[in-house]
Write a protein that holds these residues in place. Structure first.
Motif, PDB file in Angstrom:
ATOM      1  N   THR A  25       0.826  -1.212   0.000  1.00 26.34           N
ATOM      2  CA  THR A  25       0.000   0.000   0.000  1.00 26.34           C
ATOM      3  C   THR A  25       0.855   1.255   0.000  1.00 26.34           C
ATOM      4  O   THR A  25       0.554   2.229  -0.696  1.00 26.34           O
ATOM      5  CB  THR A  25      -0.928   0.010   1.225  1.00 26.34           C
ATOM      6  N   PHE A  26       1.937   1.233   0.790  1.00 25.58           N
ATOM      7  CA  PHE A  26       2.765   2.416   0.967  1.00 25.58           C
ATOM      8  C   PHE A  26       4.117   2.164   0.294  1.00 25.58           C
ATOM      9  O   PHE A  26       4.970   1.455   0.812  1.00 25.58           O
ATOM     10  CB  PHE A  26       2.913   2.731   2.454  1.00 25.58           C
ATOM     11  N   LYS A  27       4.285   2.782  -0.870  1.00 20.79           N
ATOM     12  CA  LYS A  27       5.398   2.475  -1.761  1.00 20.79           C
ATOM     13  C   LYS A  27       6.605   3.379  -1.513  1.00 20.79           C
ATOM     14  O   LYS A  27       6.465   4.563  -1.205  1.00 20.79           O
ATOM     15  CB  LYS A  27       4.955   2.628  -3.219  1.00 20.79           C
ATOM     16  N   SER A  28       7.795   2.799  -1.713  1.00 15.71           N
ATOM     17  CA  SER A  28       9.052   3.540  -1.628  1.00 15.71           C
ATOM     18  C   SER A  28       9.564   3.953  -2.998  1.00 15.71           C
ATOM     19  O   SER A  28      10.508   4.736  -3.090  1.00 15.71           O
ATOM     20  CB  SER A  28      10.115   2.681  -0.938  1.00 15.71           C
ATOM     21  N   GLY A  29       8.965   3.422  -4.056  1.00 10.20           N
ATOM     22  CA  GLY A  29       9.487   3.613  -5.400  1.00 10.20           C
ATOM     23  C   GLY A  29       9.446   5.040  -5.908  1.00 10.20           C
ATOM     24  O   GLY A  29      10.038   5.342  -6.951  1.00 10.20           O
ATOM     25  N   ARG A  30       8.760   5.927  -5.200  1.00  2.00           N
ATOM     26  CA  ARG A  30       8.759   7.347  -5.573  1.00  2.00           C
ATOM     27  C   ARG A  30       9.564   8.188  -4.589  1.00  2.00           C
ATOM     28  O   ARG A  30       9.502   9.414  -4.612  1.00  2.00           O
ATOM     29  CB  ARG A  30       7.330   7.870  -5.668  1.00  2.00           C
ATOM     30  N   GLY A  31      10.303   7.499  -3.706  1.00  2.00           N
ATOM     31  CA  GLY A  31      11.135   8.214  -2.746  1.00  2.00           C
ATOM     32  C   GLY A  31      10.607   8.092  -1.335  1.00  2.00           C
ATOM     33  O   GLY A  31       9.485   7.638  -1.109  1.00  2.00           O
ATOM     34  N   ASN A  32      11.428   8.511  -0.366  1.00  2.00           N
ATOM     35  CA  ASN A  32      10.988   8.530   1.033  1.00  2.00           C
ATOM     36  C   ASN A  32      11.060   9.926   1.631  1.00  2.00           C
ATOM     37  O   ASN A  32      10.962  10.100   2.835  1.00  2.00           O
ATOM     38  CB  ASN A  32      11.807   7.541   1.874  1.00  2.00           C
ATOM     39  N   ILE A  33      11.245  10.922   0.763  1.00  2.00           N
ATOM     40  CA  ILE A  33      11.271  12.327   1.141  1.00  2.00           C
ATOM     41  C   ILE A  33      10.035  12.988   0.536  1.00  2.00           C
ATOM     42  O   ILE A  33       9.714  12.754  -0.642  1.00  2.00           O
ATOM     43  CB  ILE A  33      12.550  13.012   0.625  1.00  2.00           C
ATOM     44  N   LEU A  34       9.349  13.801   1.305  1.00  2.00           N
ATOM     45  CA  LEU A  34       8.081  14.383   0.855  1.00  2.00           C
ATOM     46  C   LEU A  34       8.222  15.094  -0.490  1.00  2.00           C
ATOM     47  O   LEU A  34       7.424  14.872  -1.403  1.00  2.00           O
ATOM     48  CB  LEU A  34       7.559  15.349   1.929  1.00  2.00           C
ATOM     49  N   GLU A  35       9.244  15.933  -0.622  1.00  2.00           N
ATOM     50  CA  GLU A  35       9.412  16.684  -1.867  1.00  2.00           C
ATOM     51  C   GLU A  35       9.648  15.756  -3.051  1.00  2.00           C
ATOM     52  O   GLU A  35       9.188  16.023  -4.169  1.00  2.00           O
ATOM     53  CB  GLU A  35      10.604  17.643  -1.759  1.00  2.00           C
ATOM     54  N   LEU A  36      10.370  14.675  -2.820  1.00  2.00           N
ATOM     55  CA  LEU A  36      10.679  13.735  -3.892  1.00  2.00           C
ATOM     56  C   LEU A  36       9.430  12.964  -4.313  1.00  2.00           C
ATOM     57  O   LEU A  36       9.172  12.766  -5.506  1.00  2.00           O
ATOM     58  CB  LEU A  36      11.770  12.770  -3.422  1.00  2.00           C
ATOM     59  N   ILE A  37       8.641  12.534  -3.343  1.00  2.00           N
ATOM     60  CA  ILE A  37       7.396  11.827  -3.650  1.00  2.00           C
ATOM     61  C   ILE A  37       6.481  12.689  -4.507  1.00  2.00           C
ATOM     62  O   ILE A  37       5.896  12.236  -5.485  1.00  2.00           O
ATOM     63  CB  ILE A  37       6.676  11.413  -2.351  1.00  2.00           C
TER      64      ILE A  37
END
Length: 402
Positions: free
Chosen positions: A64-76
């Motif tokens: 459900t909660f993916k890391s593939g777009r980053g783990n930093i808010l701005e990066l996500i």
């Protein structure tokens, strides 16, 4: 979903870019847990959970909660496509494959074998400071020792390590109160790492770069191959960035918190066997990274409210680590506290690969500090916090030896 559904007007406000909140976020974290266990920030368009059970549930649910777009808010929120090899920014199946490769470099045996060299690096930083009445623990030690350890692991000559550390740290810096900016292809830059990697092709050594160049693995397509040059550069950047910043912040918090608790510091001087648990308590009490970001791949429910797919969510580990539902008197620092399951390093498939190394460095740093400087105070008026939303700690922290 409106903010009124989640956070009563006029009540708690949380903003990871707000420096006033960041100086002491724990009253805000407490209010989040009590008043807005599912919080929505309309200005920056993100959700946050801060209770221990919610953070643990979310970090463990990688579907459900993916890391593939980053783990930093701005990066996500940037929507940038992650380059291959950035292990912390990958999902299954590539994450499991790449993590297995990197984990070979952080086995318990490998980490334990580093202790003599880490202790030597620590002594080289601290010995020249003996006899000083005052010094900056960050520039003189906390920013130096982790850099030398990572440089040794990667195979970077000592004379170039400081430059590489400063470049890596600069990527996390922001103007006060501002978010980081990411651009396509900005996450992996060849630069100095590329020069060393190319040199290592013909000059192999006993280091991570050399090992990555020559290992073979079966990728997600079933193909047996070696890592590409870009994949190796991504690996190296992850190791260099994560290894330096986290340990530097931990050492800084160690100095500040123990200055504020001299009785417990005296206990550690008298009985160094208490130090490993003291490091665990420091990691709970002042985690270097207060929150972990994820992309929400499917609708998720917390406390009767829905976080819609496509959202960004922060799992506030700094709040969860002080949840009174799990810890007695959580705002009290206690080197004797039994800590059931720390969330500072994450949980599940993305548990921090460098956790054992950070703990080892933190233990050695504290042991060697107490041998040379059994008592100190900090000059908070002259101290400066780092203006970054991703990690929390000190850029300068003057110690006054007493």
């Amino acid at each position: 979903m409106s903010t009124d559904q989640l956070t009563p007007t006029g009540h708690v406000y949380y903003d990871p870019y707000d420096l006033d909140i960041n100086r002491d976020p724990y009253p805000t974290f407490r209010r989040l847990r009590d008043e807005a266990p599912l919080y929505y920030n309309e200005r920056h368009d993100f959700y946050a959970v801060s209770r221990y059970d919610d953070v643990a549930k979310g970090l463990a649910d990688r579907n459900t909660f993916k890391s593939g777009r980053g783990n930093i808010l701005e990066l996500i929120k940037s929507g940038i496509e992650m380059p291959p090899g950035l292990v912390i920014y990958e999902d299954a199946p590539t994450h499991a494959i790449h993590r297995k490769l990197v984990s070979k470099m952080f086995t318990p045996k490998t980490v334990a074998s580093l202790e003599p060299k880490i202790r030597a690096f620590t002594a080289a930083c601290l010995d020249p400071l003996v006899g000083s009445a005052r010094f900056d623990i960050i520039s003189e030690f906390a920013a130096q020792m982790p850099m030398r350890v990572i440089g040794m692991l990667l195979g970077i000559p000592e004379e170039d390590q400081e430059h590489i550390r400063d470049r890596s740290d600069a990527n996390l810096r922001v103007k006060p109160g501002k978010a980081m900016k990411f651009k396509e292809n900005s996450l992996v830059r060849g630069g100095v790492f590329a020069e060393y990697l190319d040199w290592r092709v013909d000059n192999p050594s006993d280091d991570i770069m050399s090992e990555l160049l020559h290992l073979e693995f079966v990728d997600e397509t079933g193909t047996q191959r070696r890592l590409t040059r870009d994949e190796i550069l991504a690996y190296v950047q992850v190791v260099a960035g994560a290894g330096n910043e986290t340990t530097t912040r931990l050492i800084g918090w160690t100095a500040k918190v123990l200055a504020e608790h001299p009785d417990q510091r005296r206990e550690l001087v008298a009985d160094p066997s208490l130090i490993p648990n003291a490091v665990e308590e420091l990691l709970r009490y002042e985690p270097p990274a207060p929150h972990i970001g994820r992309y929400v791949a499917a609708d998720a429910e917390f406390h009767g409210q829905t976080v819609p797919a496509g959202s960004a969510i922060l799992f506030v580990a700094g709040g969860a680590n002080r949840d009174e539902r799990v810890y007695d008197d959580p705002d009290r620092f206690d080197i004797h506290r039994r800590i059931p399951s720390l969330l500072t390093f994450g949980l599940g498939a993305h548990f921090c690969l460098g956790a054992a190394l950070t703990r080892l460095e933190g233990r050695i740093a504290l042991e060697e500090m107490l041998i040379r400087f059994p008592a100190w105070e900090v000059d908070l008026d002259a101290a400066e916090m780092s203006p970054t939303s991703t990690v929390r700690g000190w850029d300068t922290l003057p110690l006054v030896v007493t």
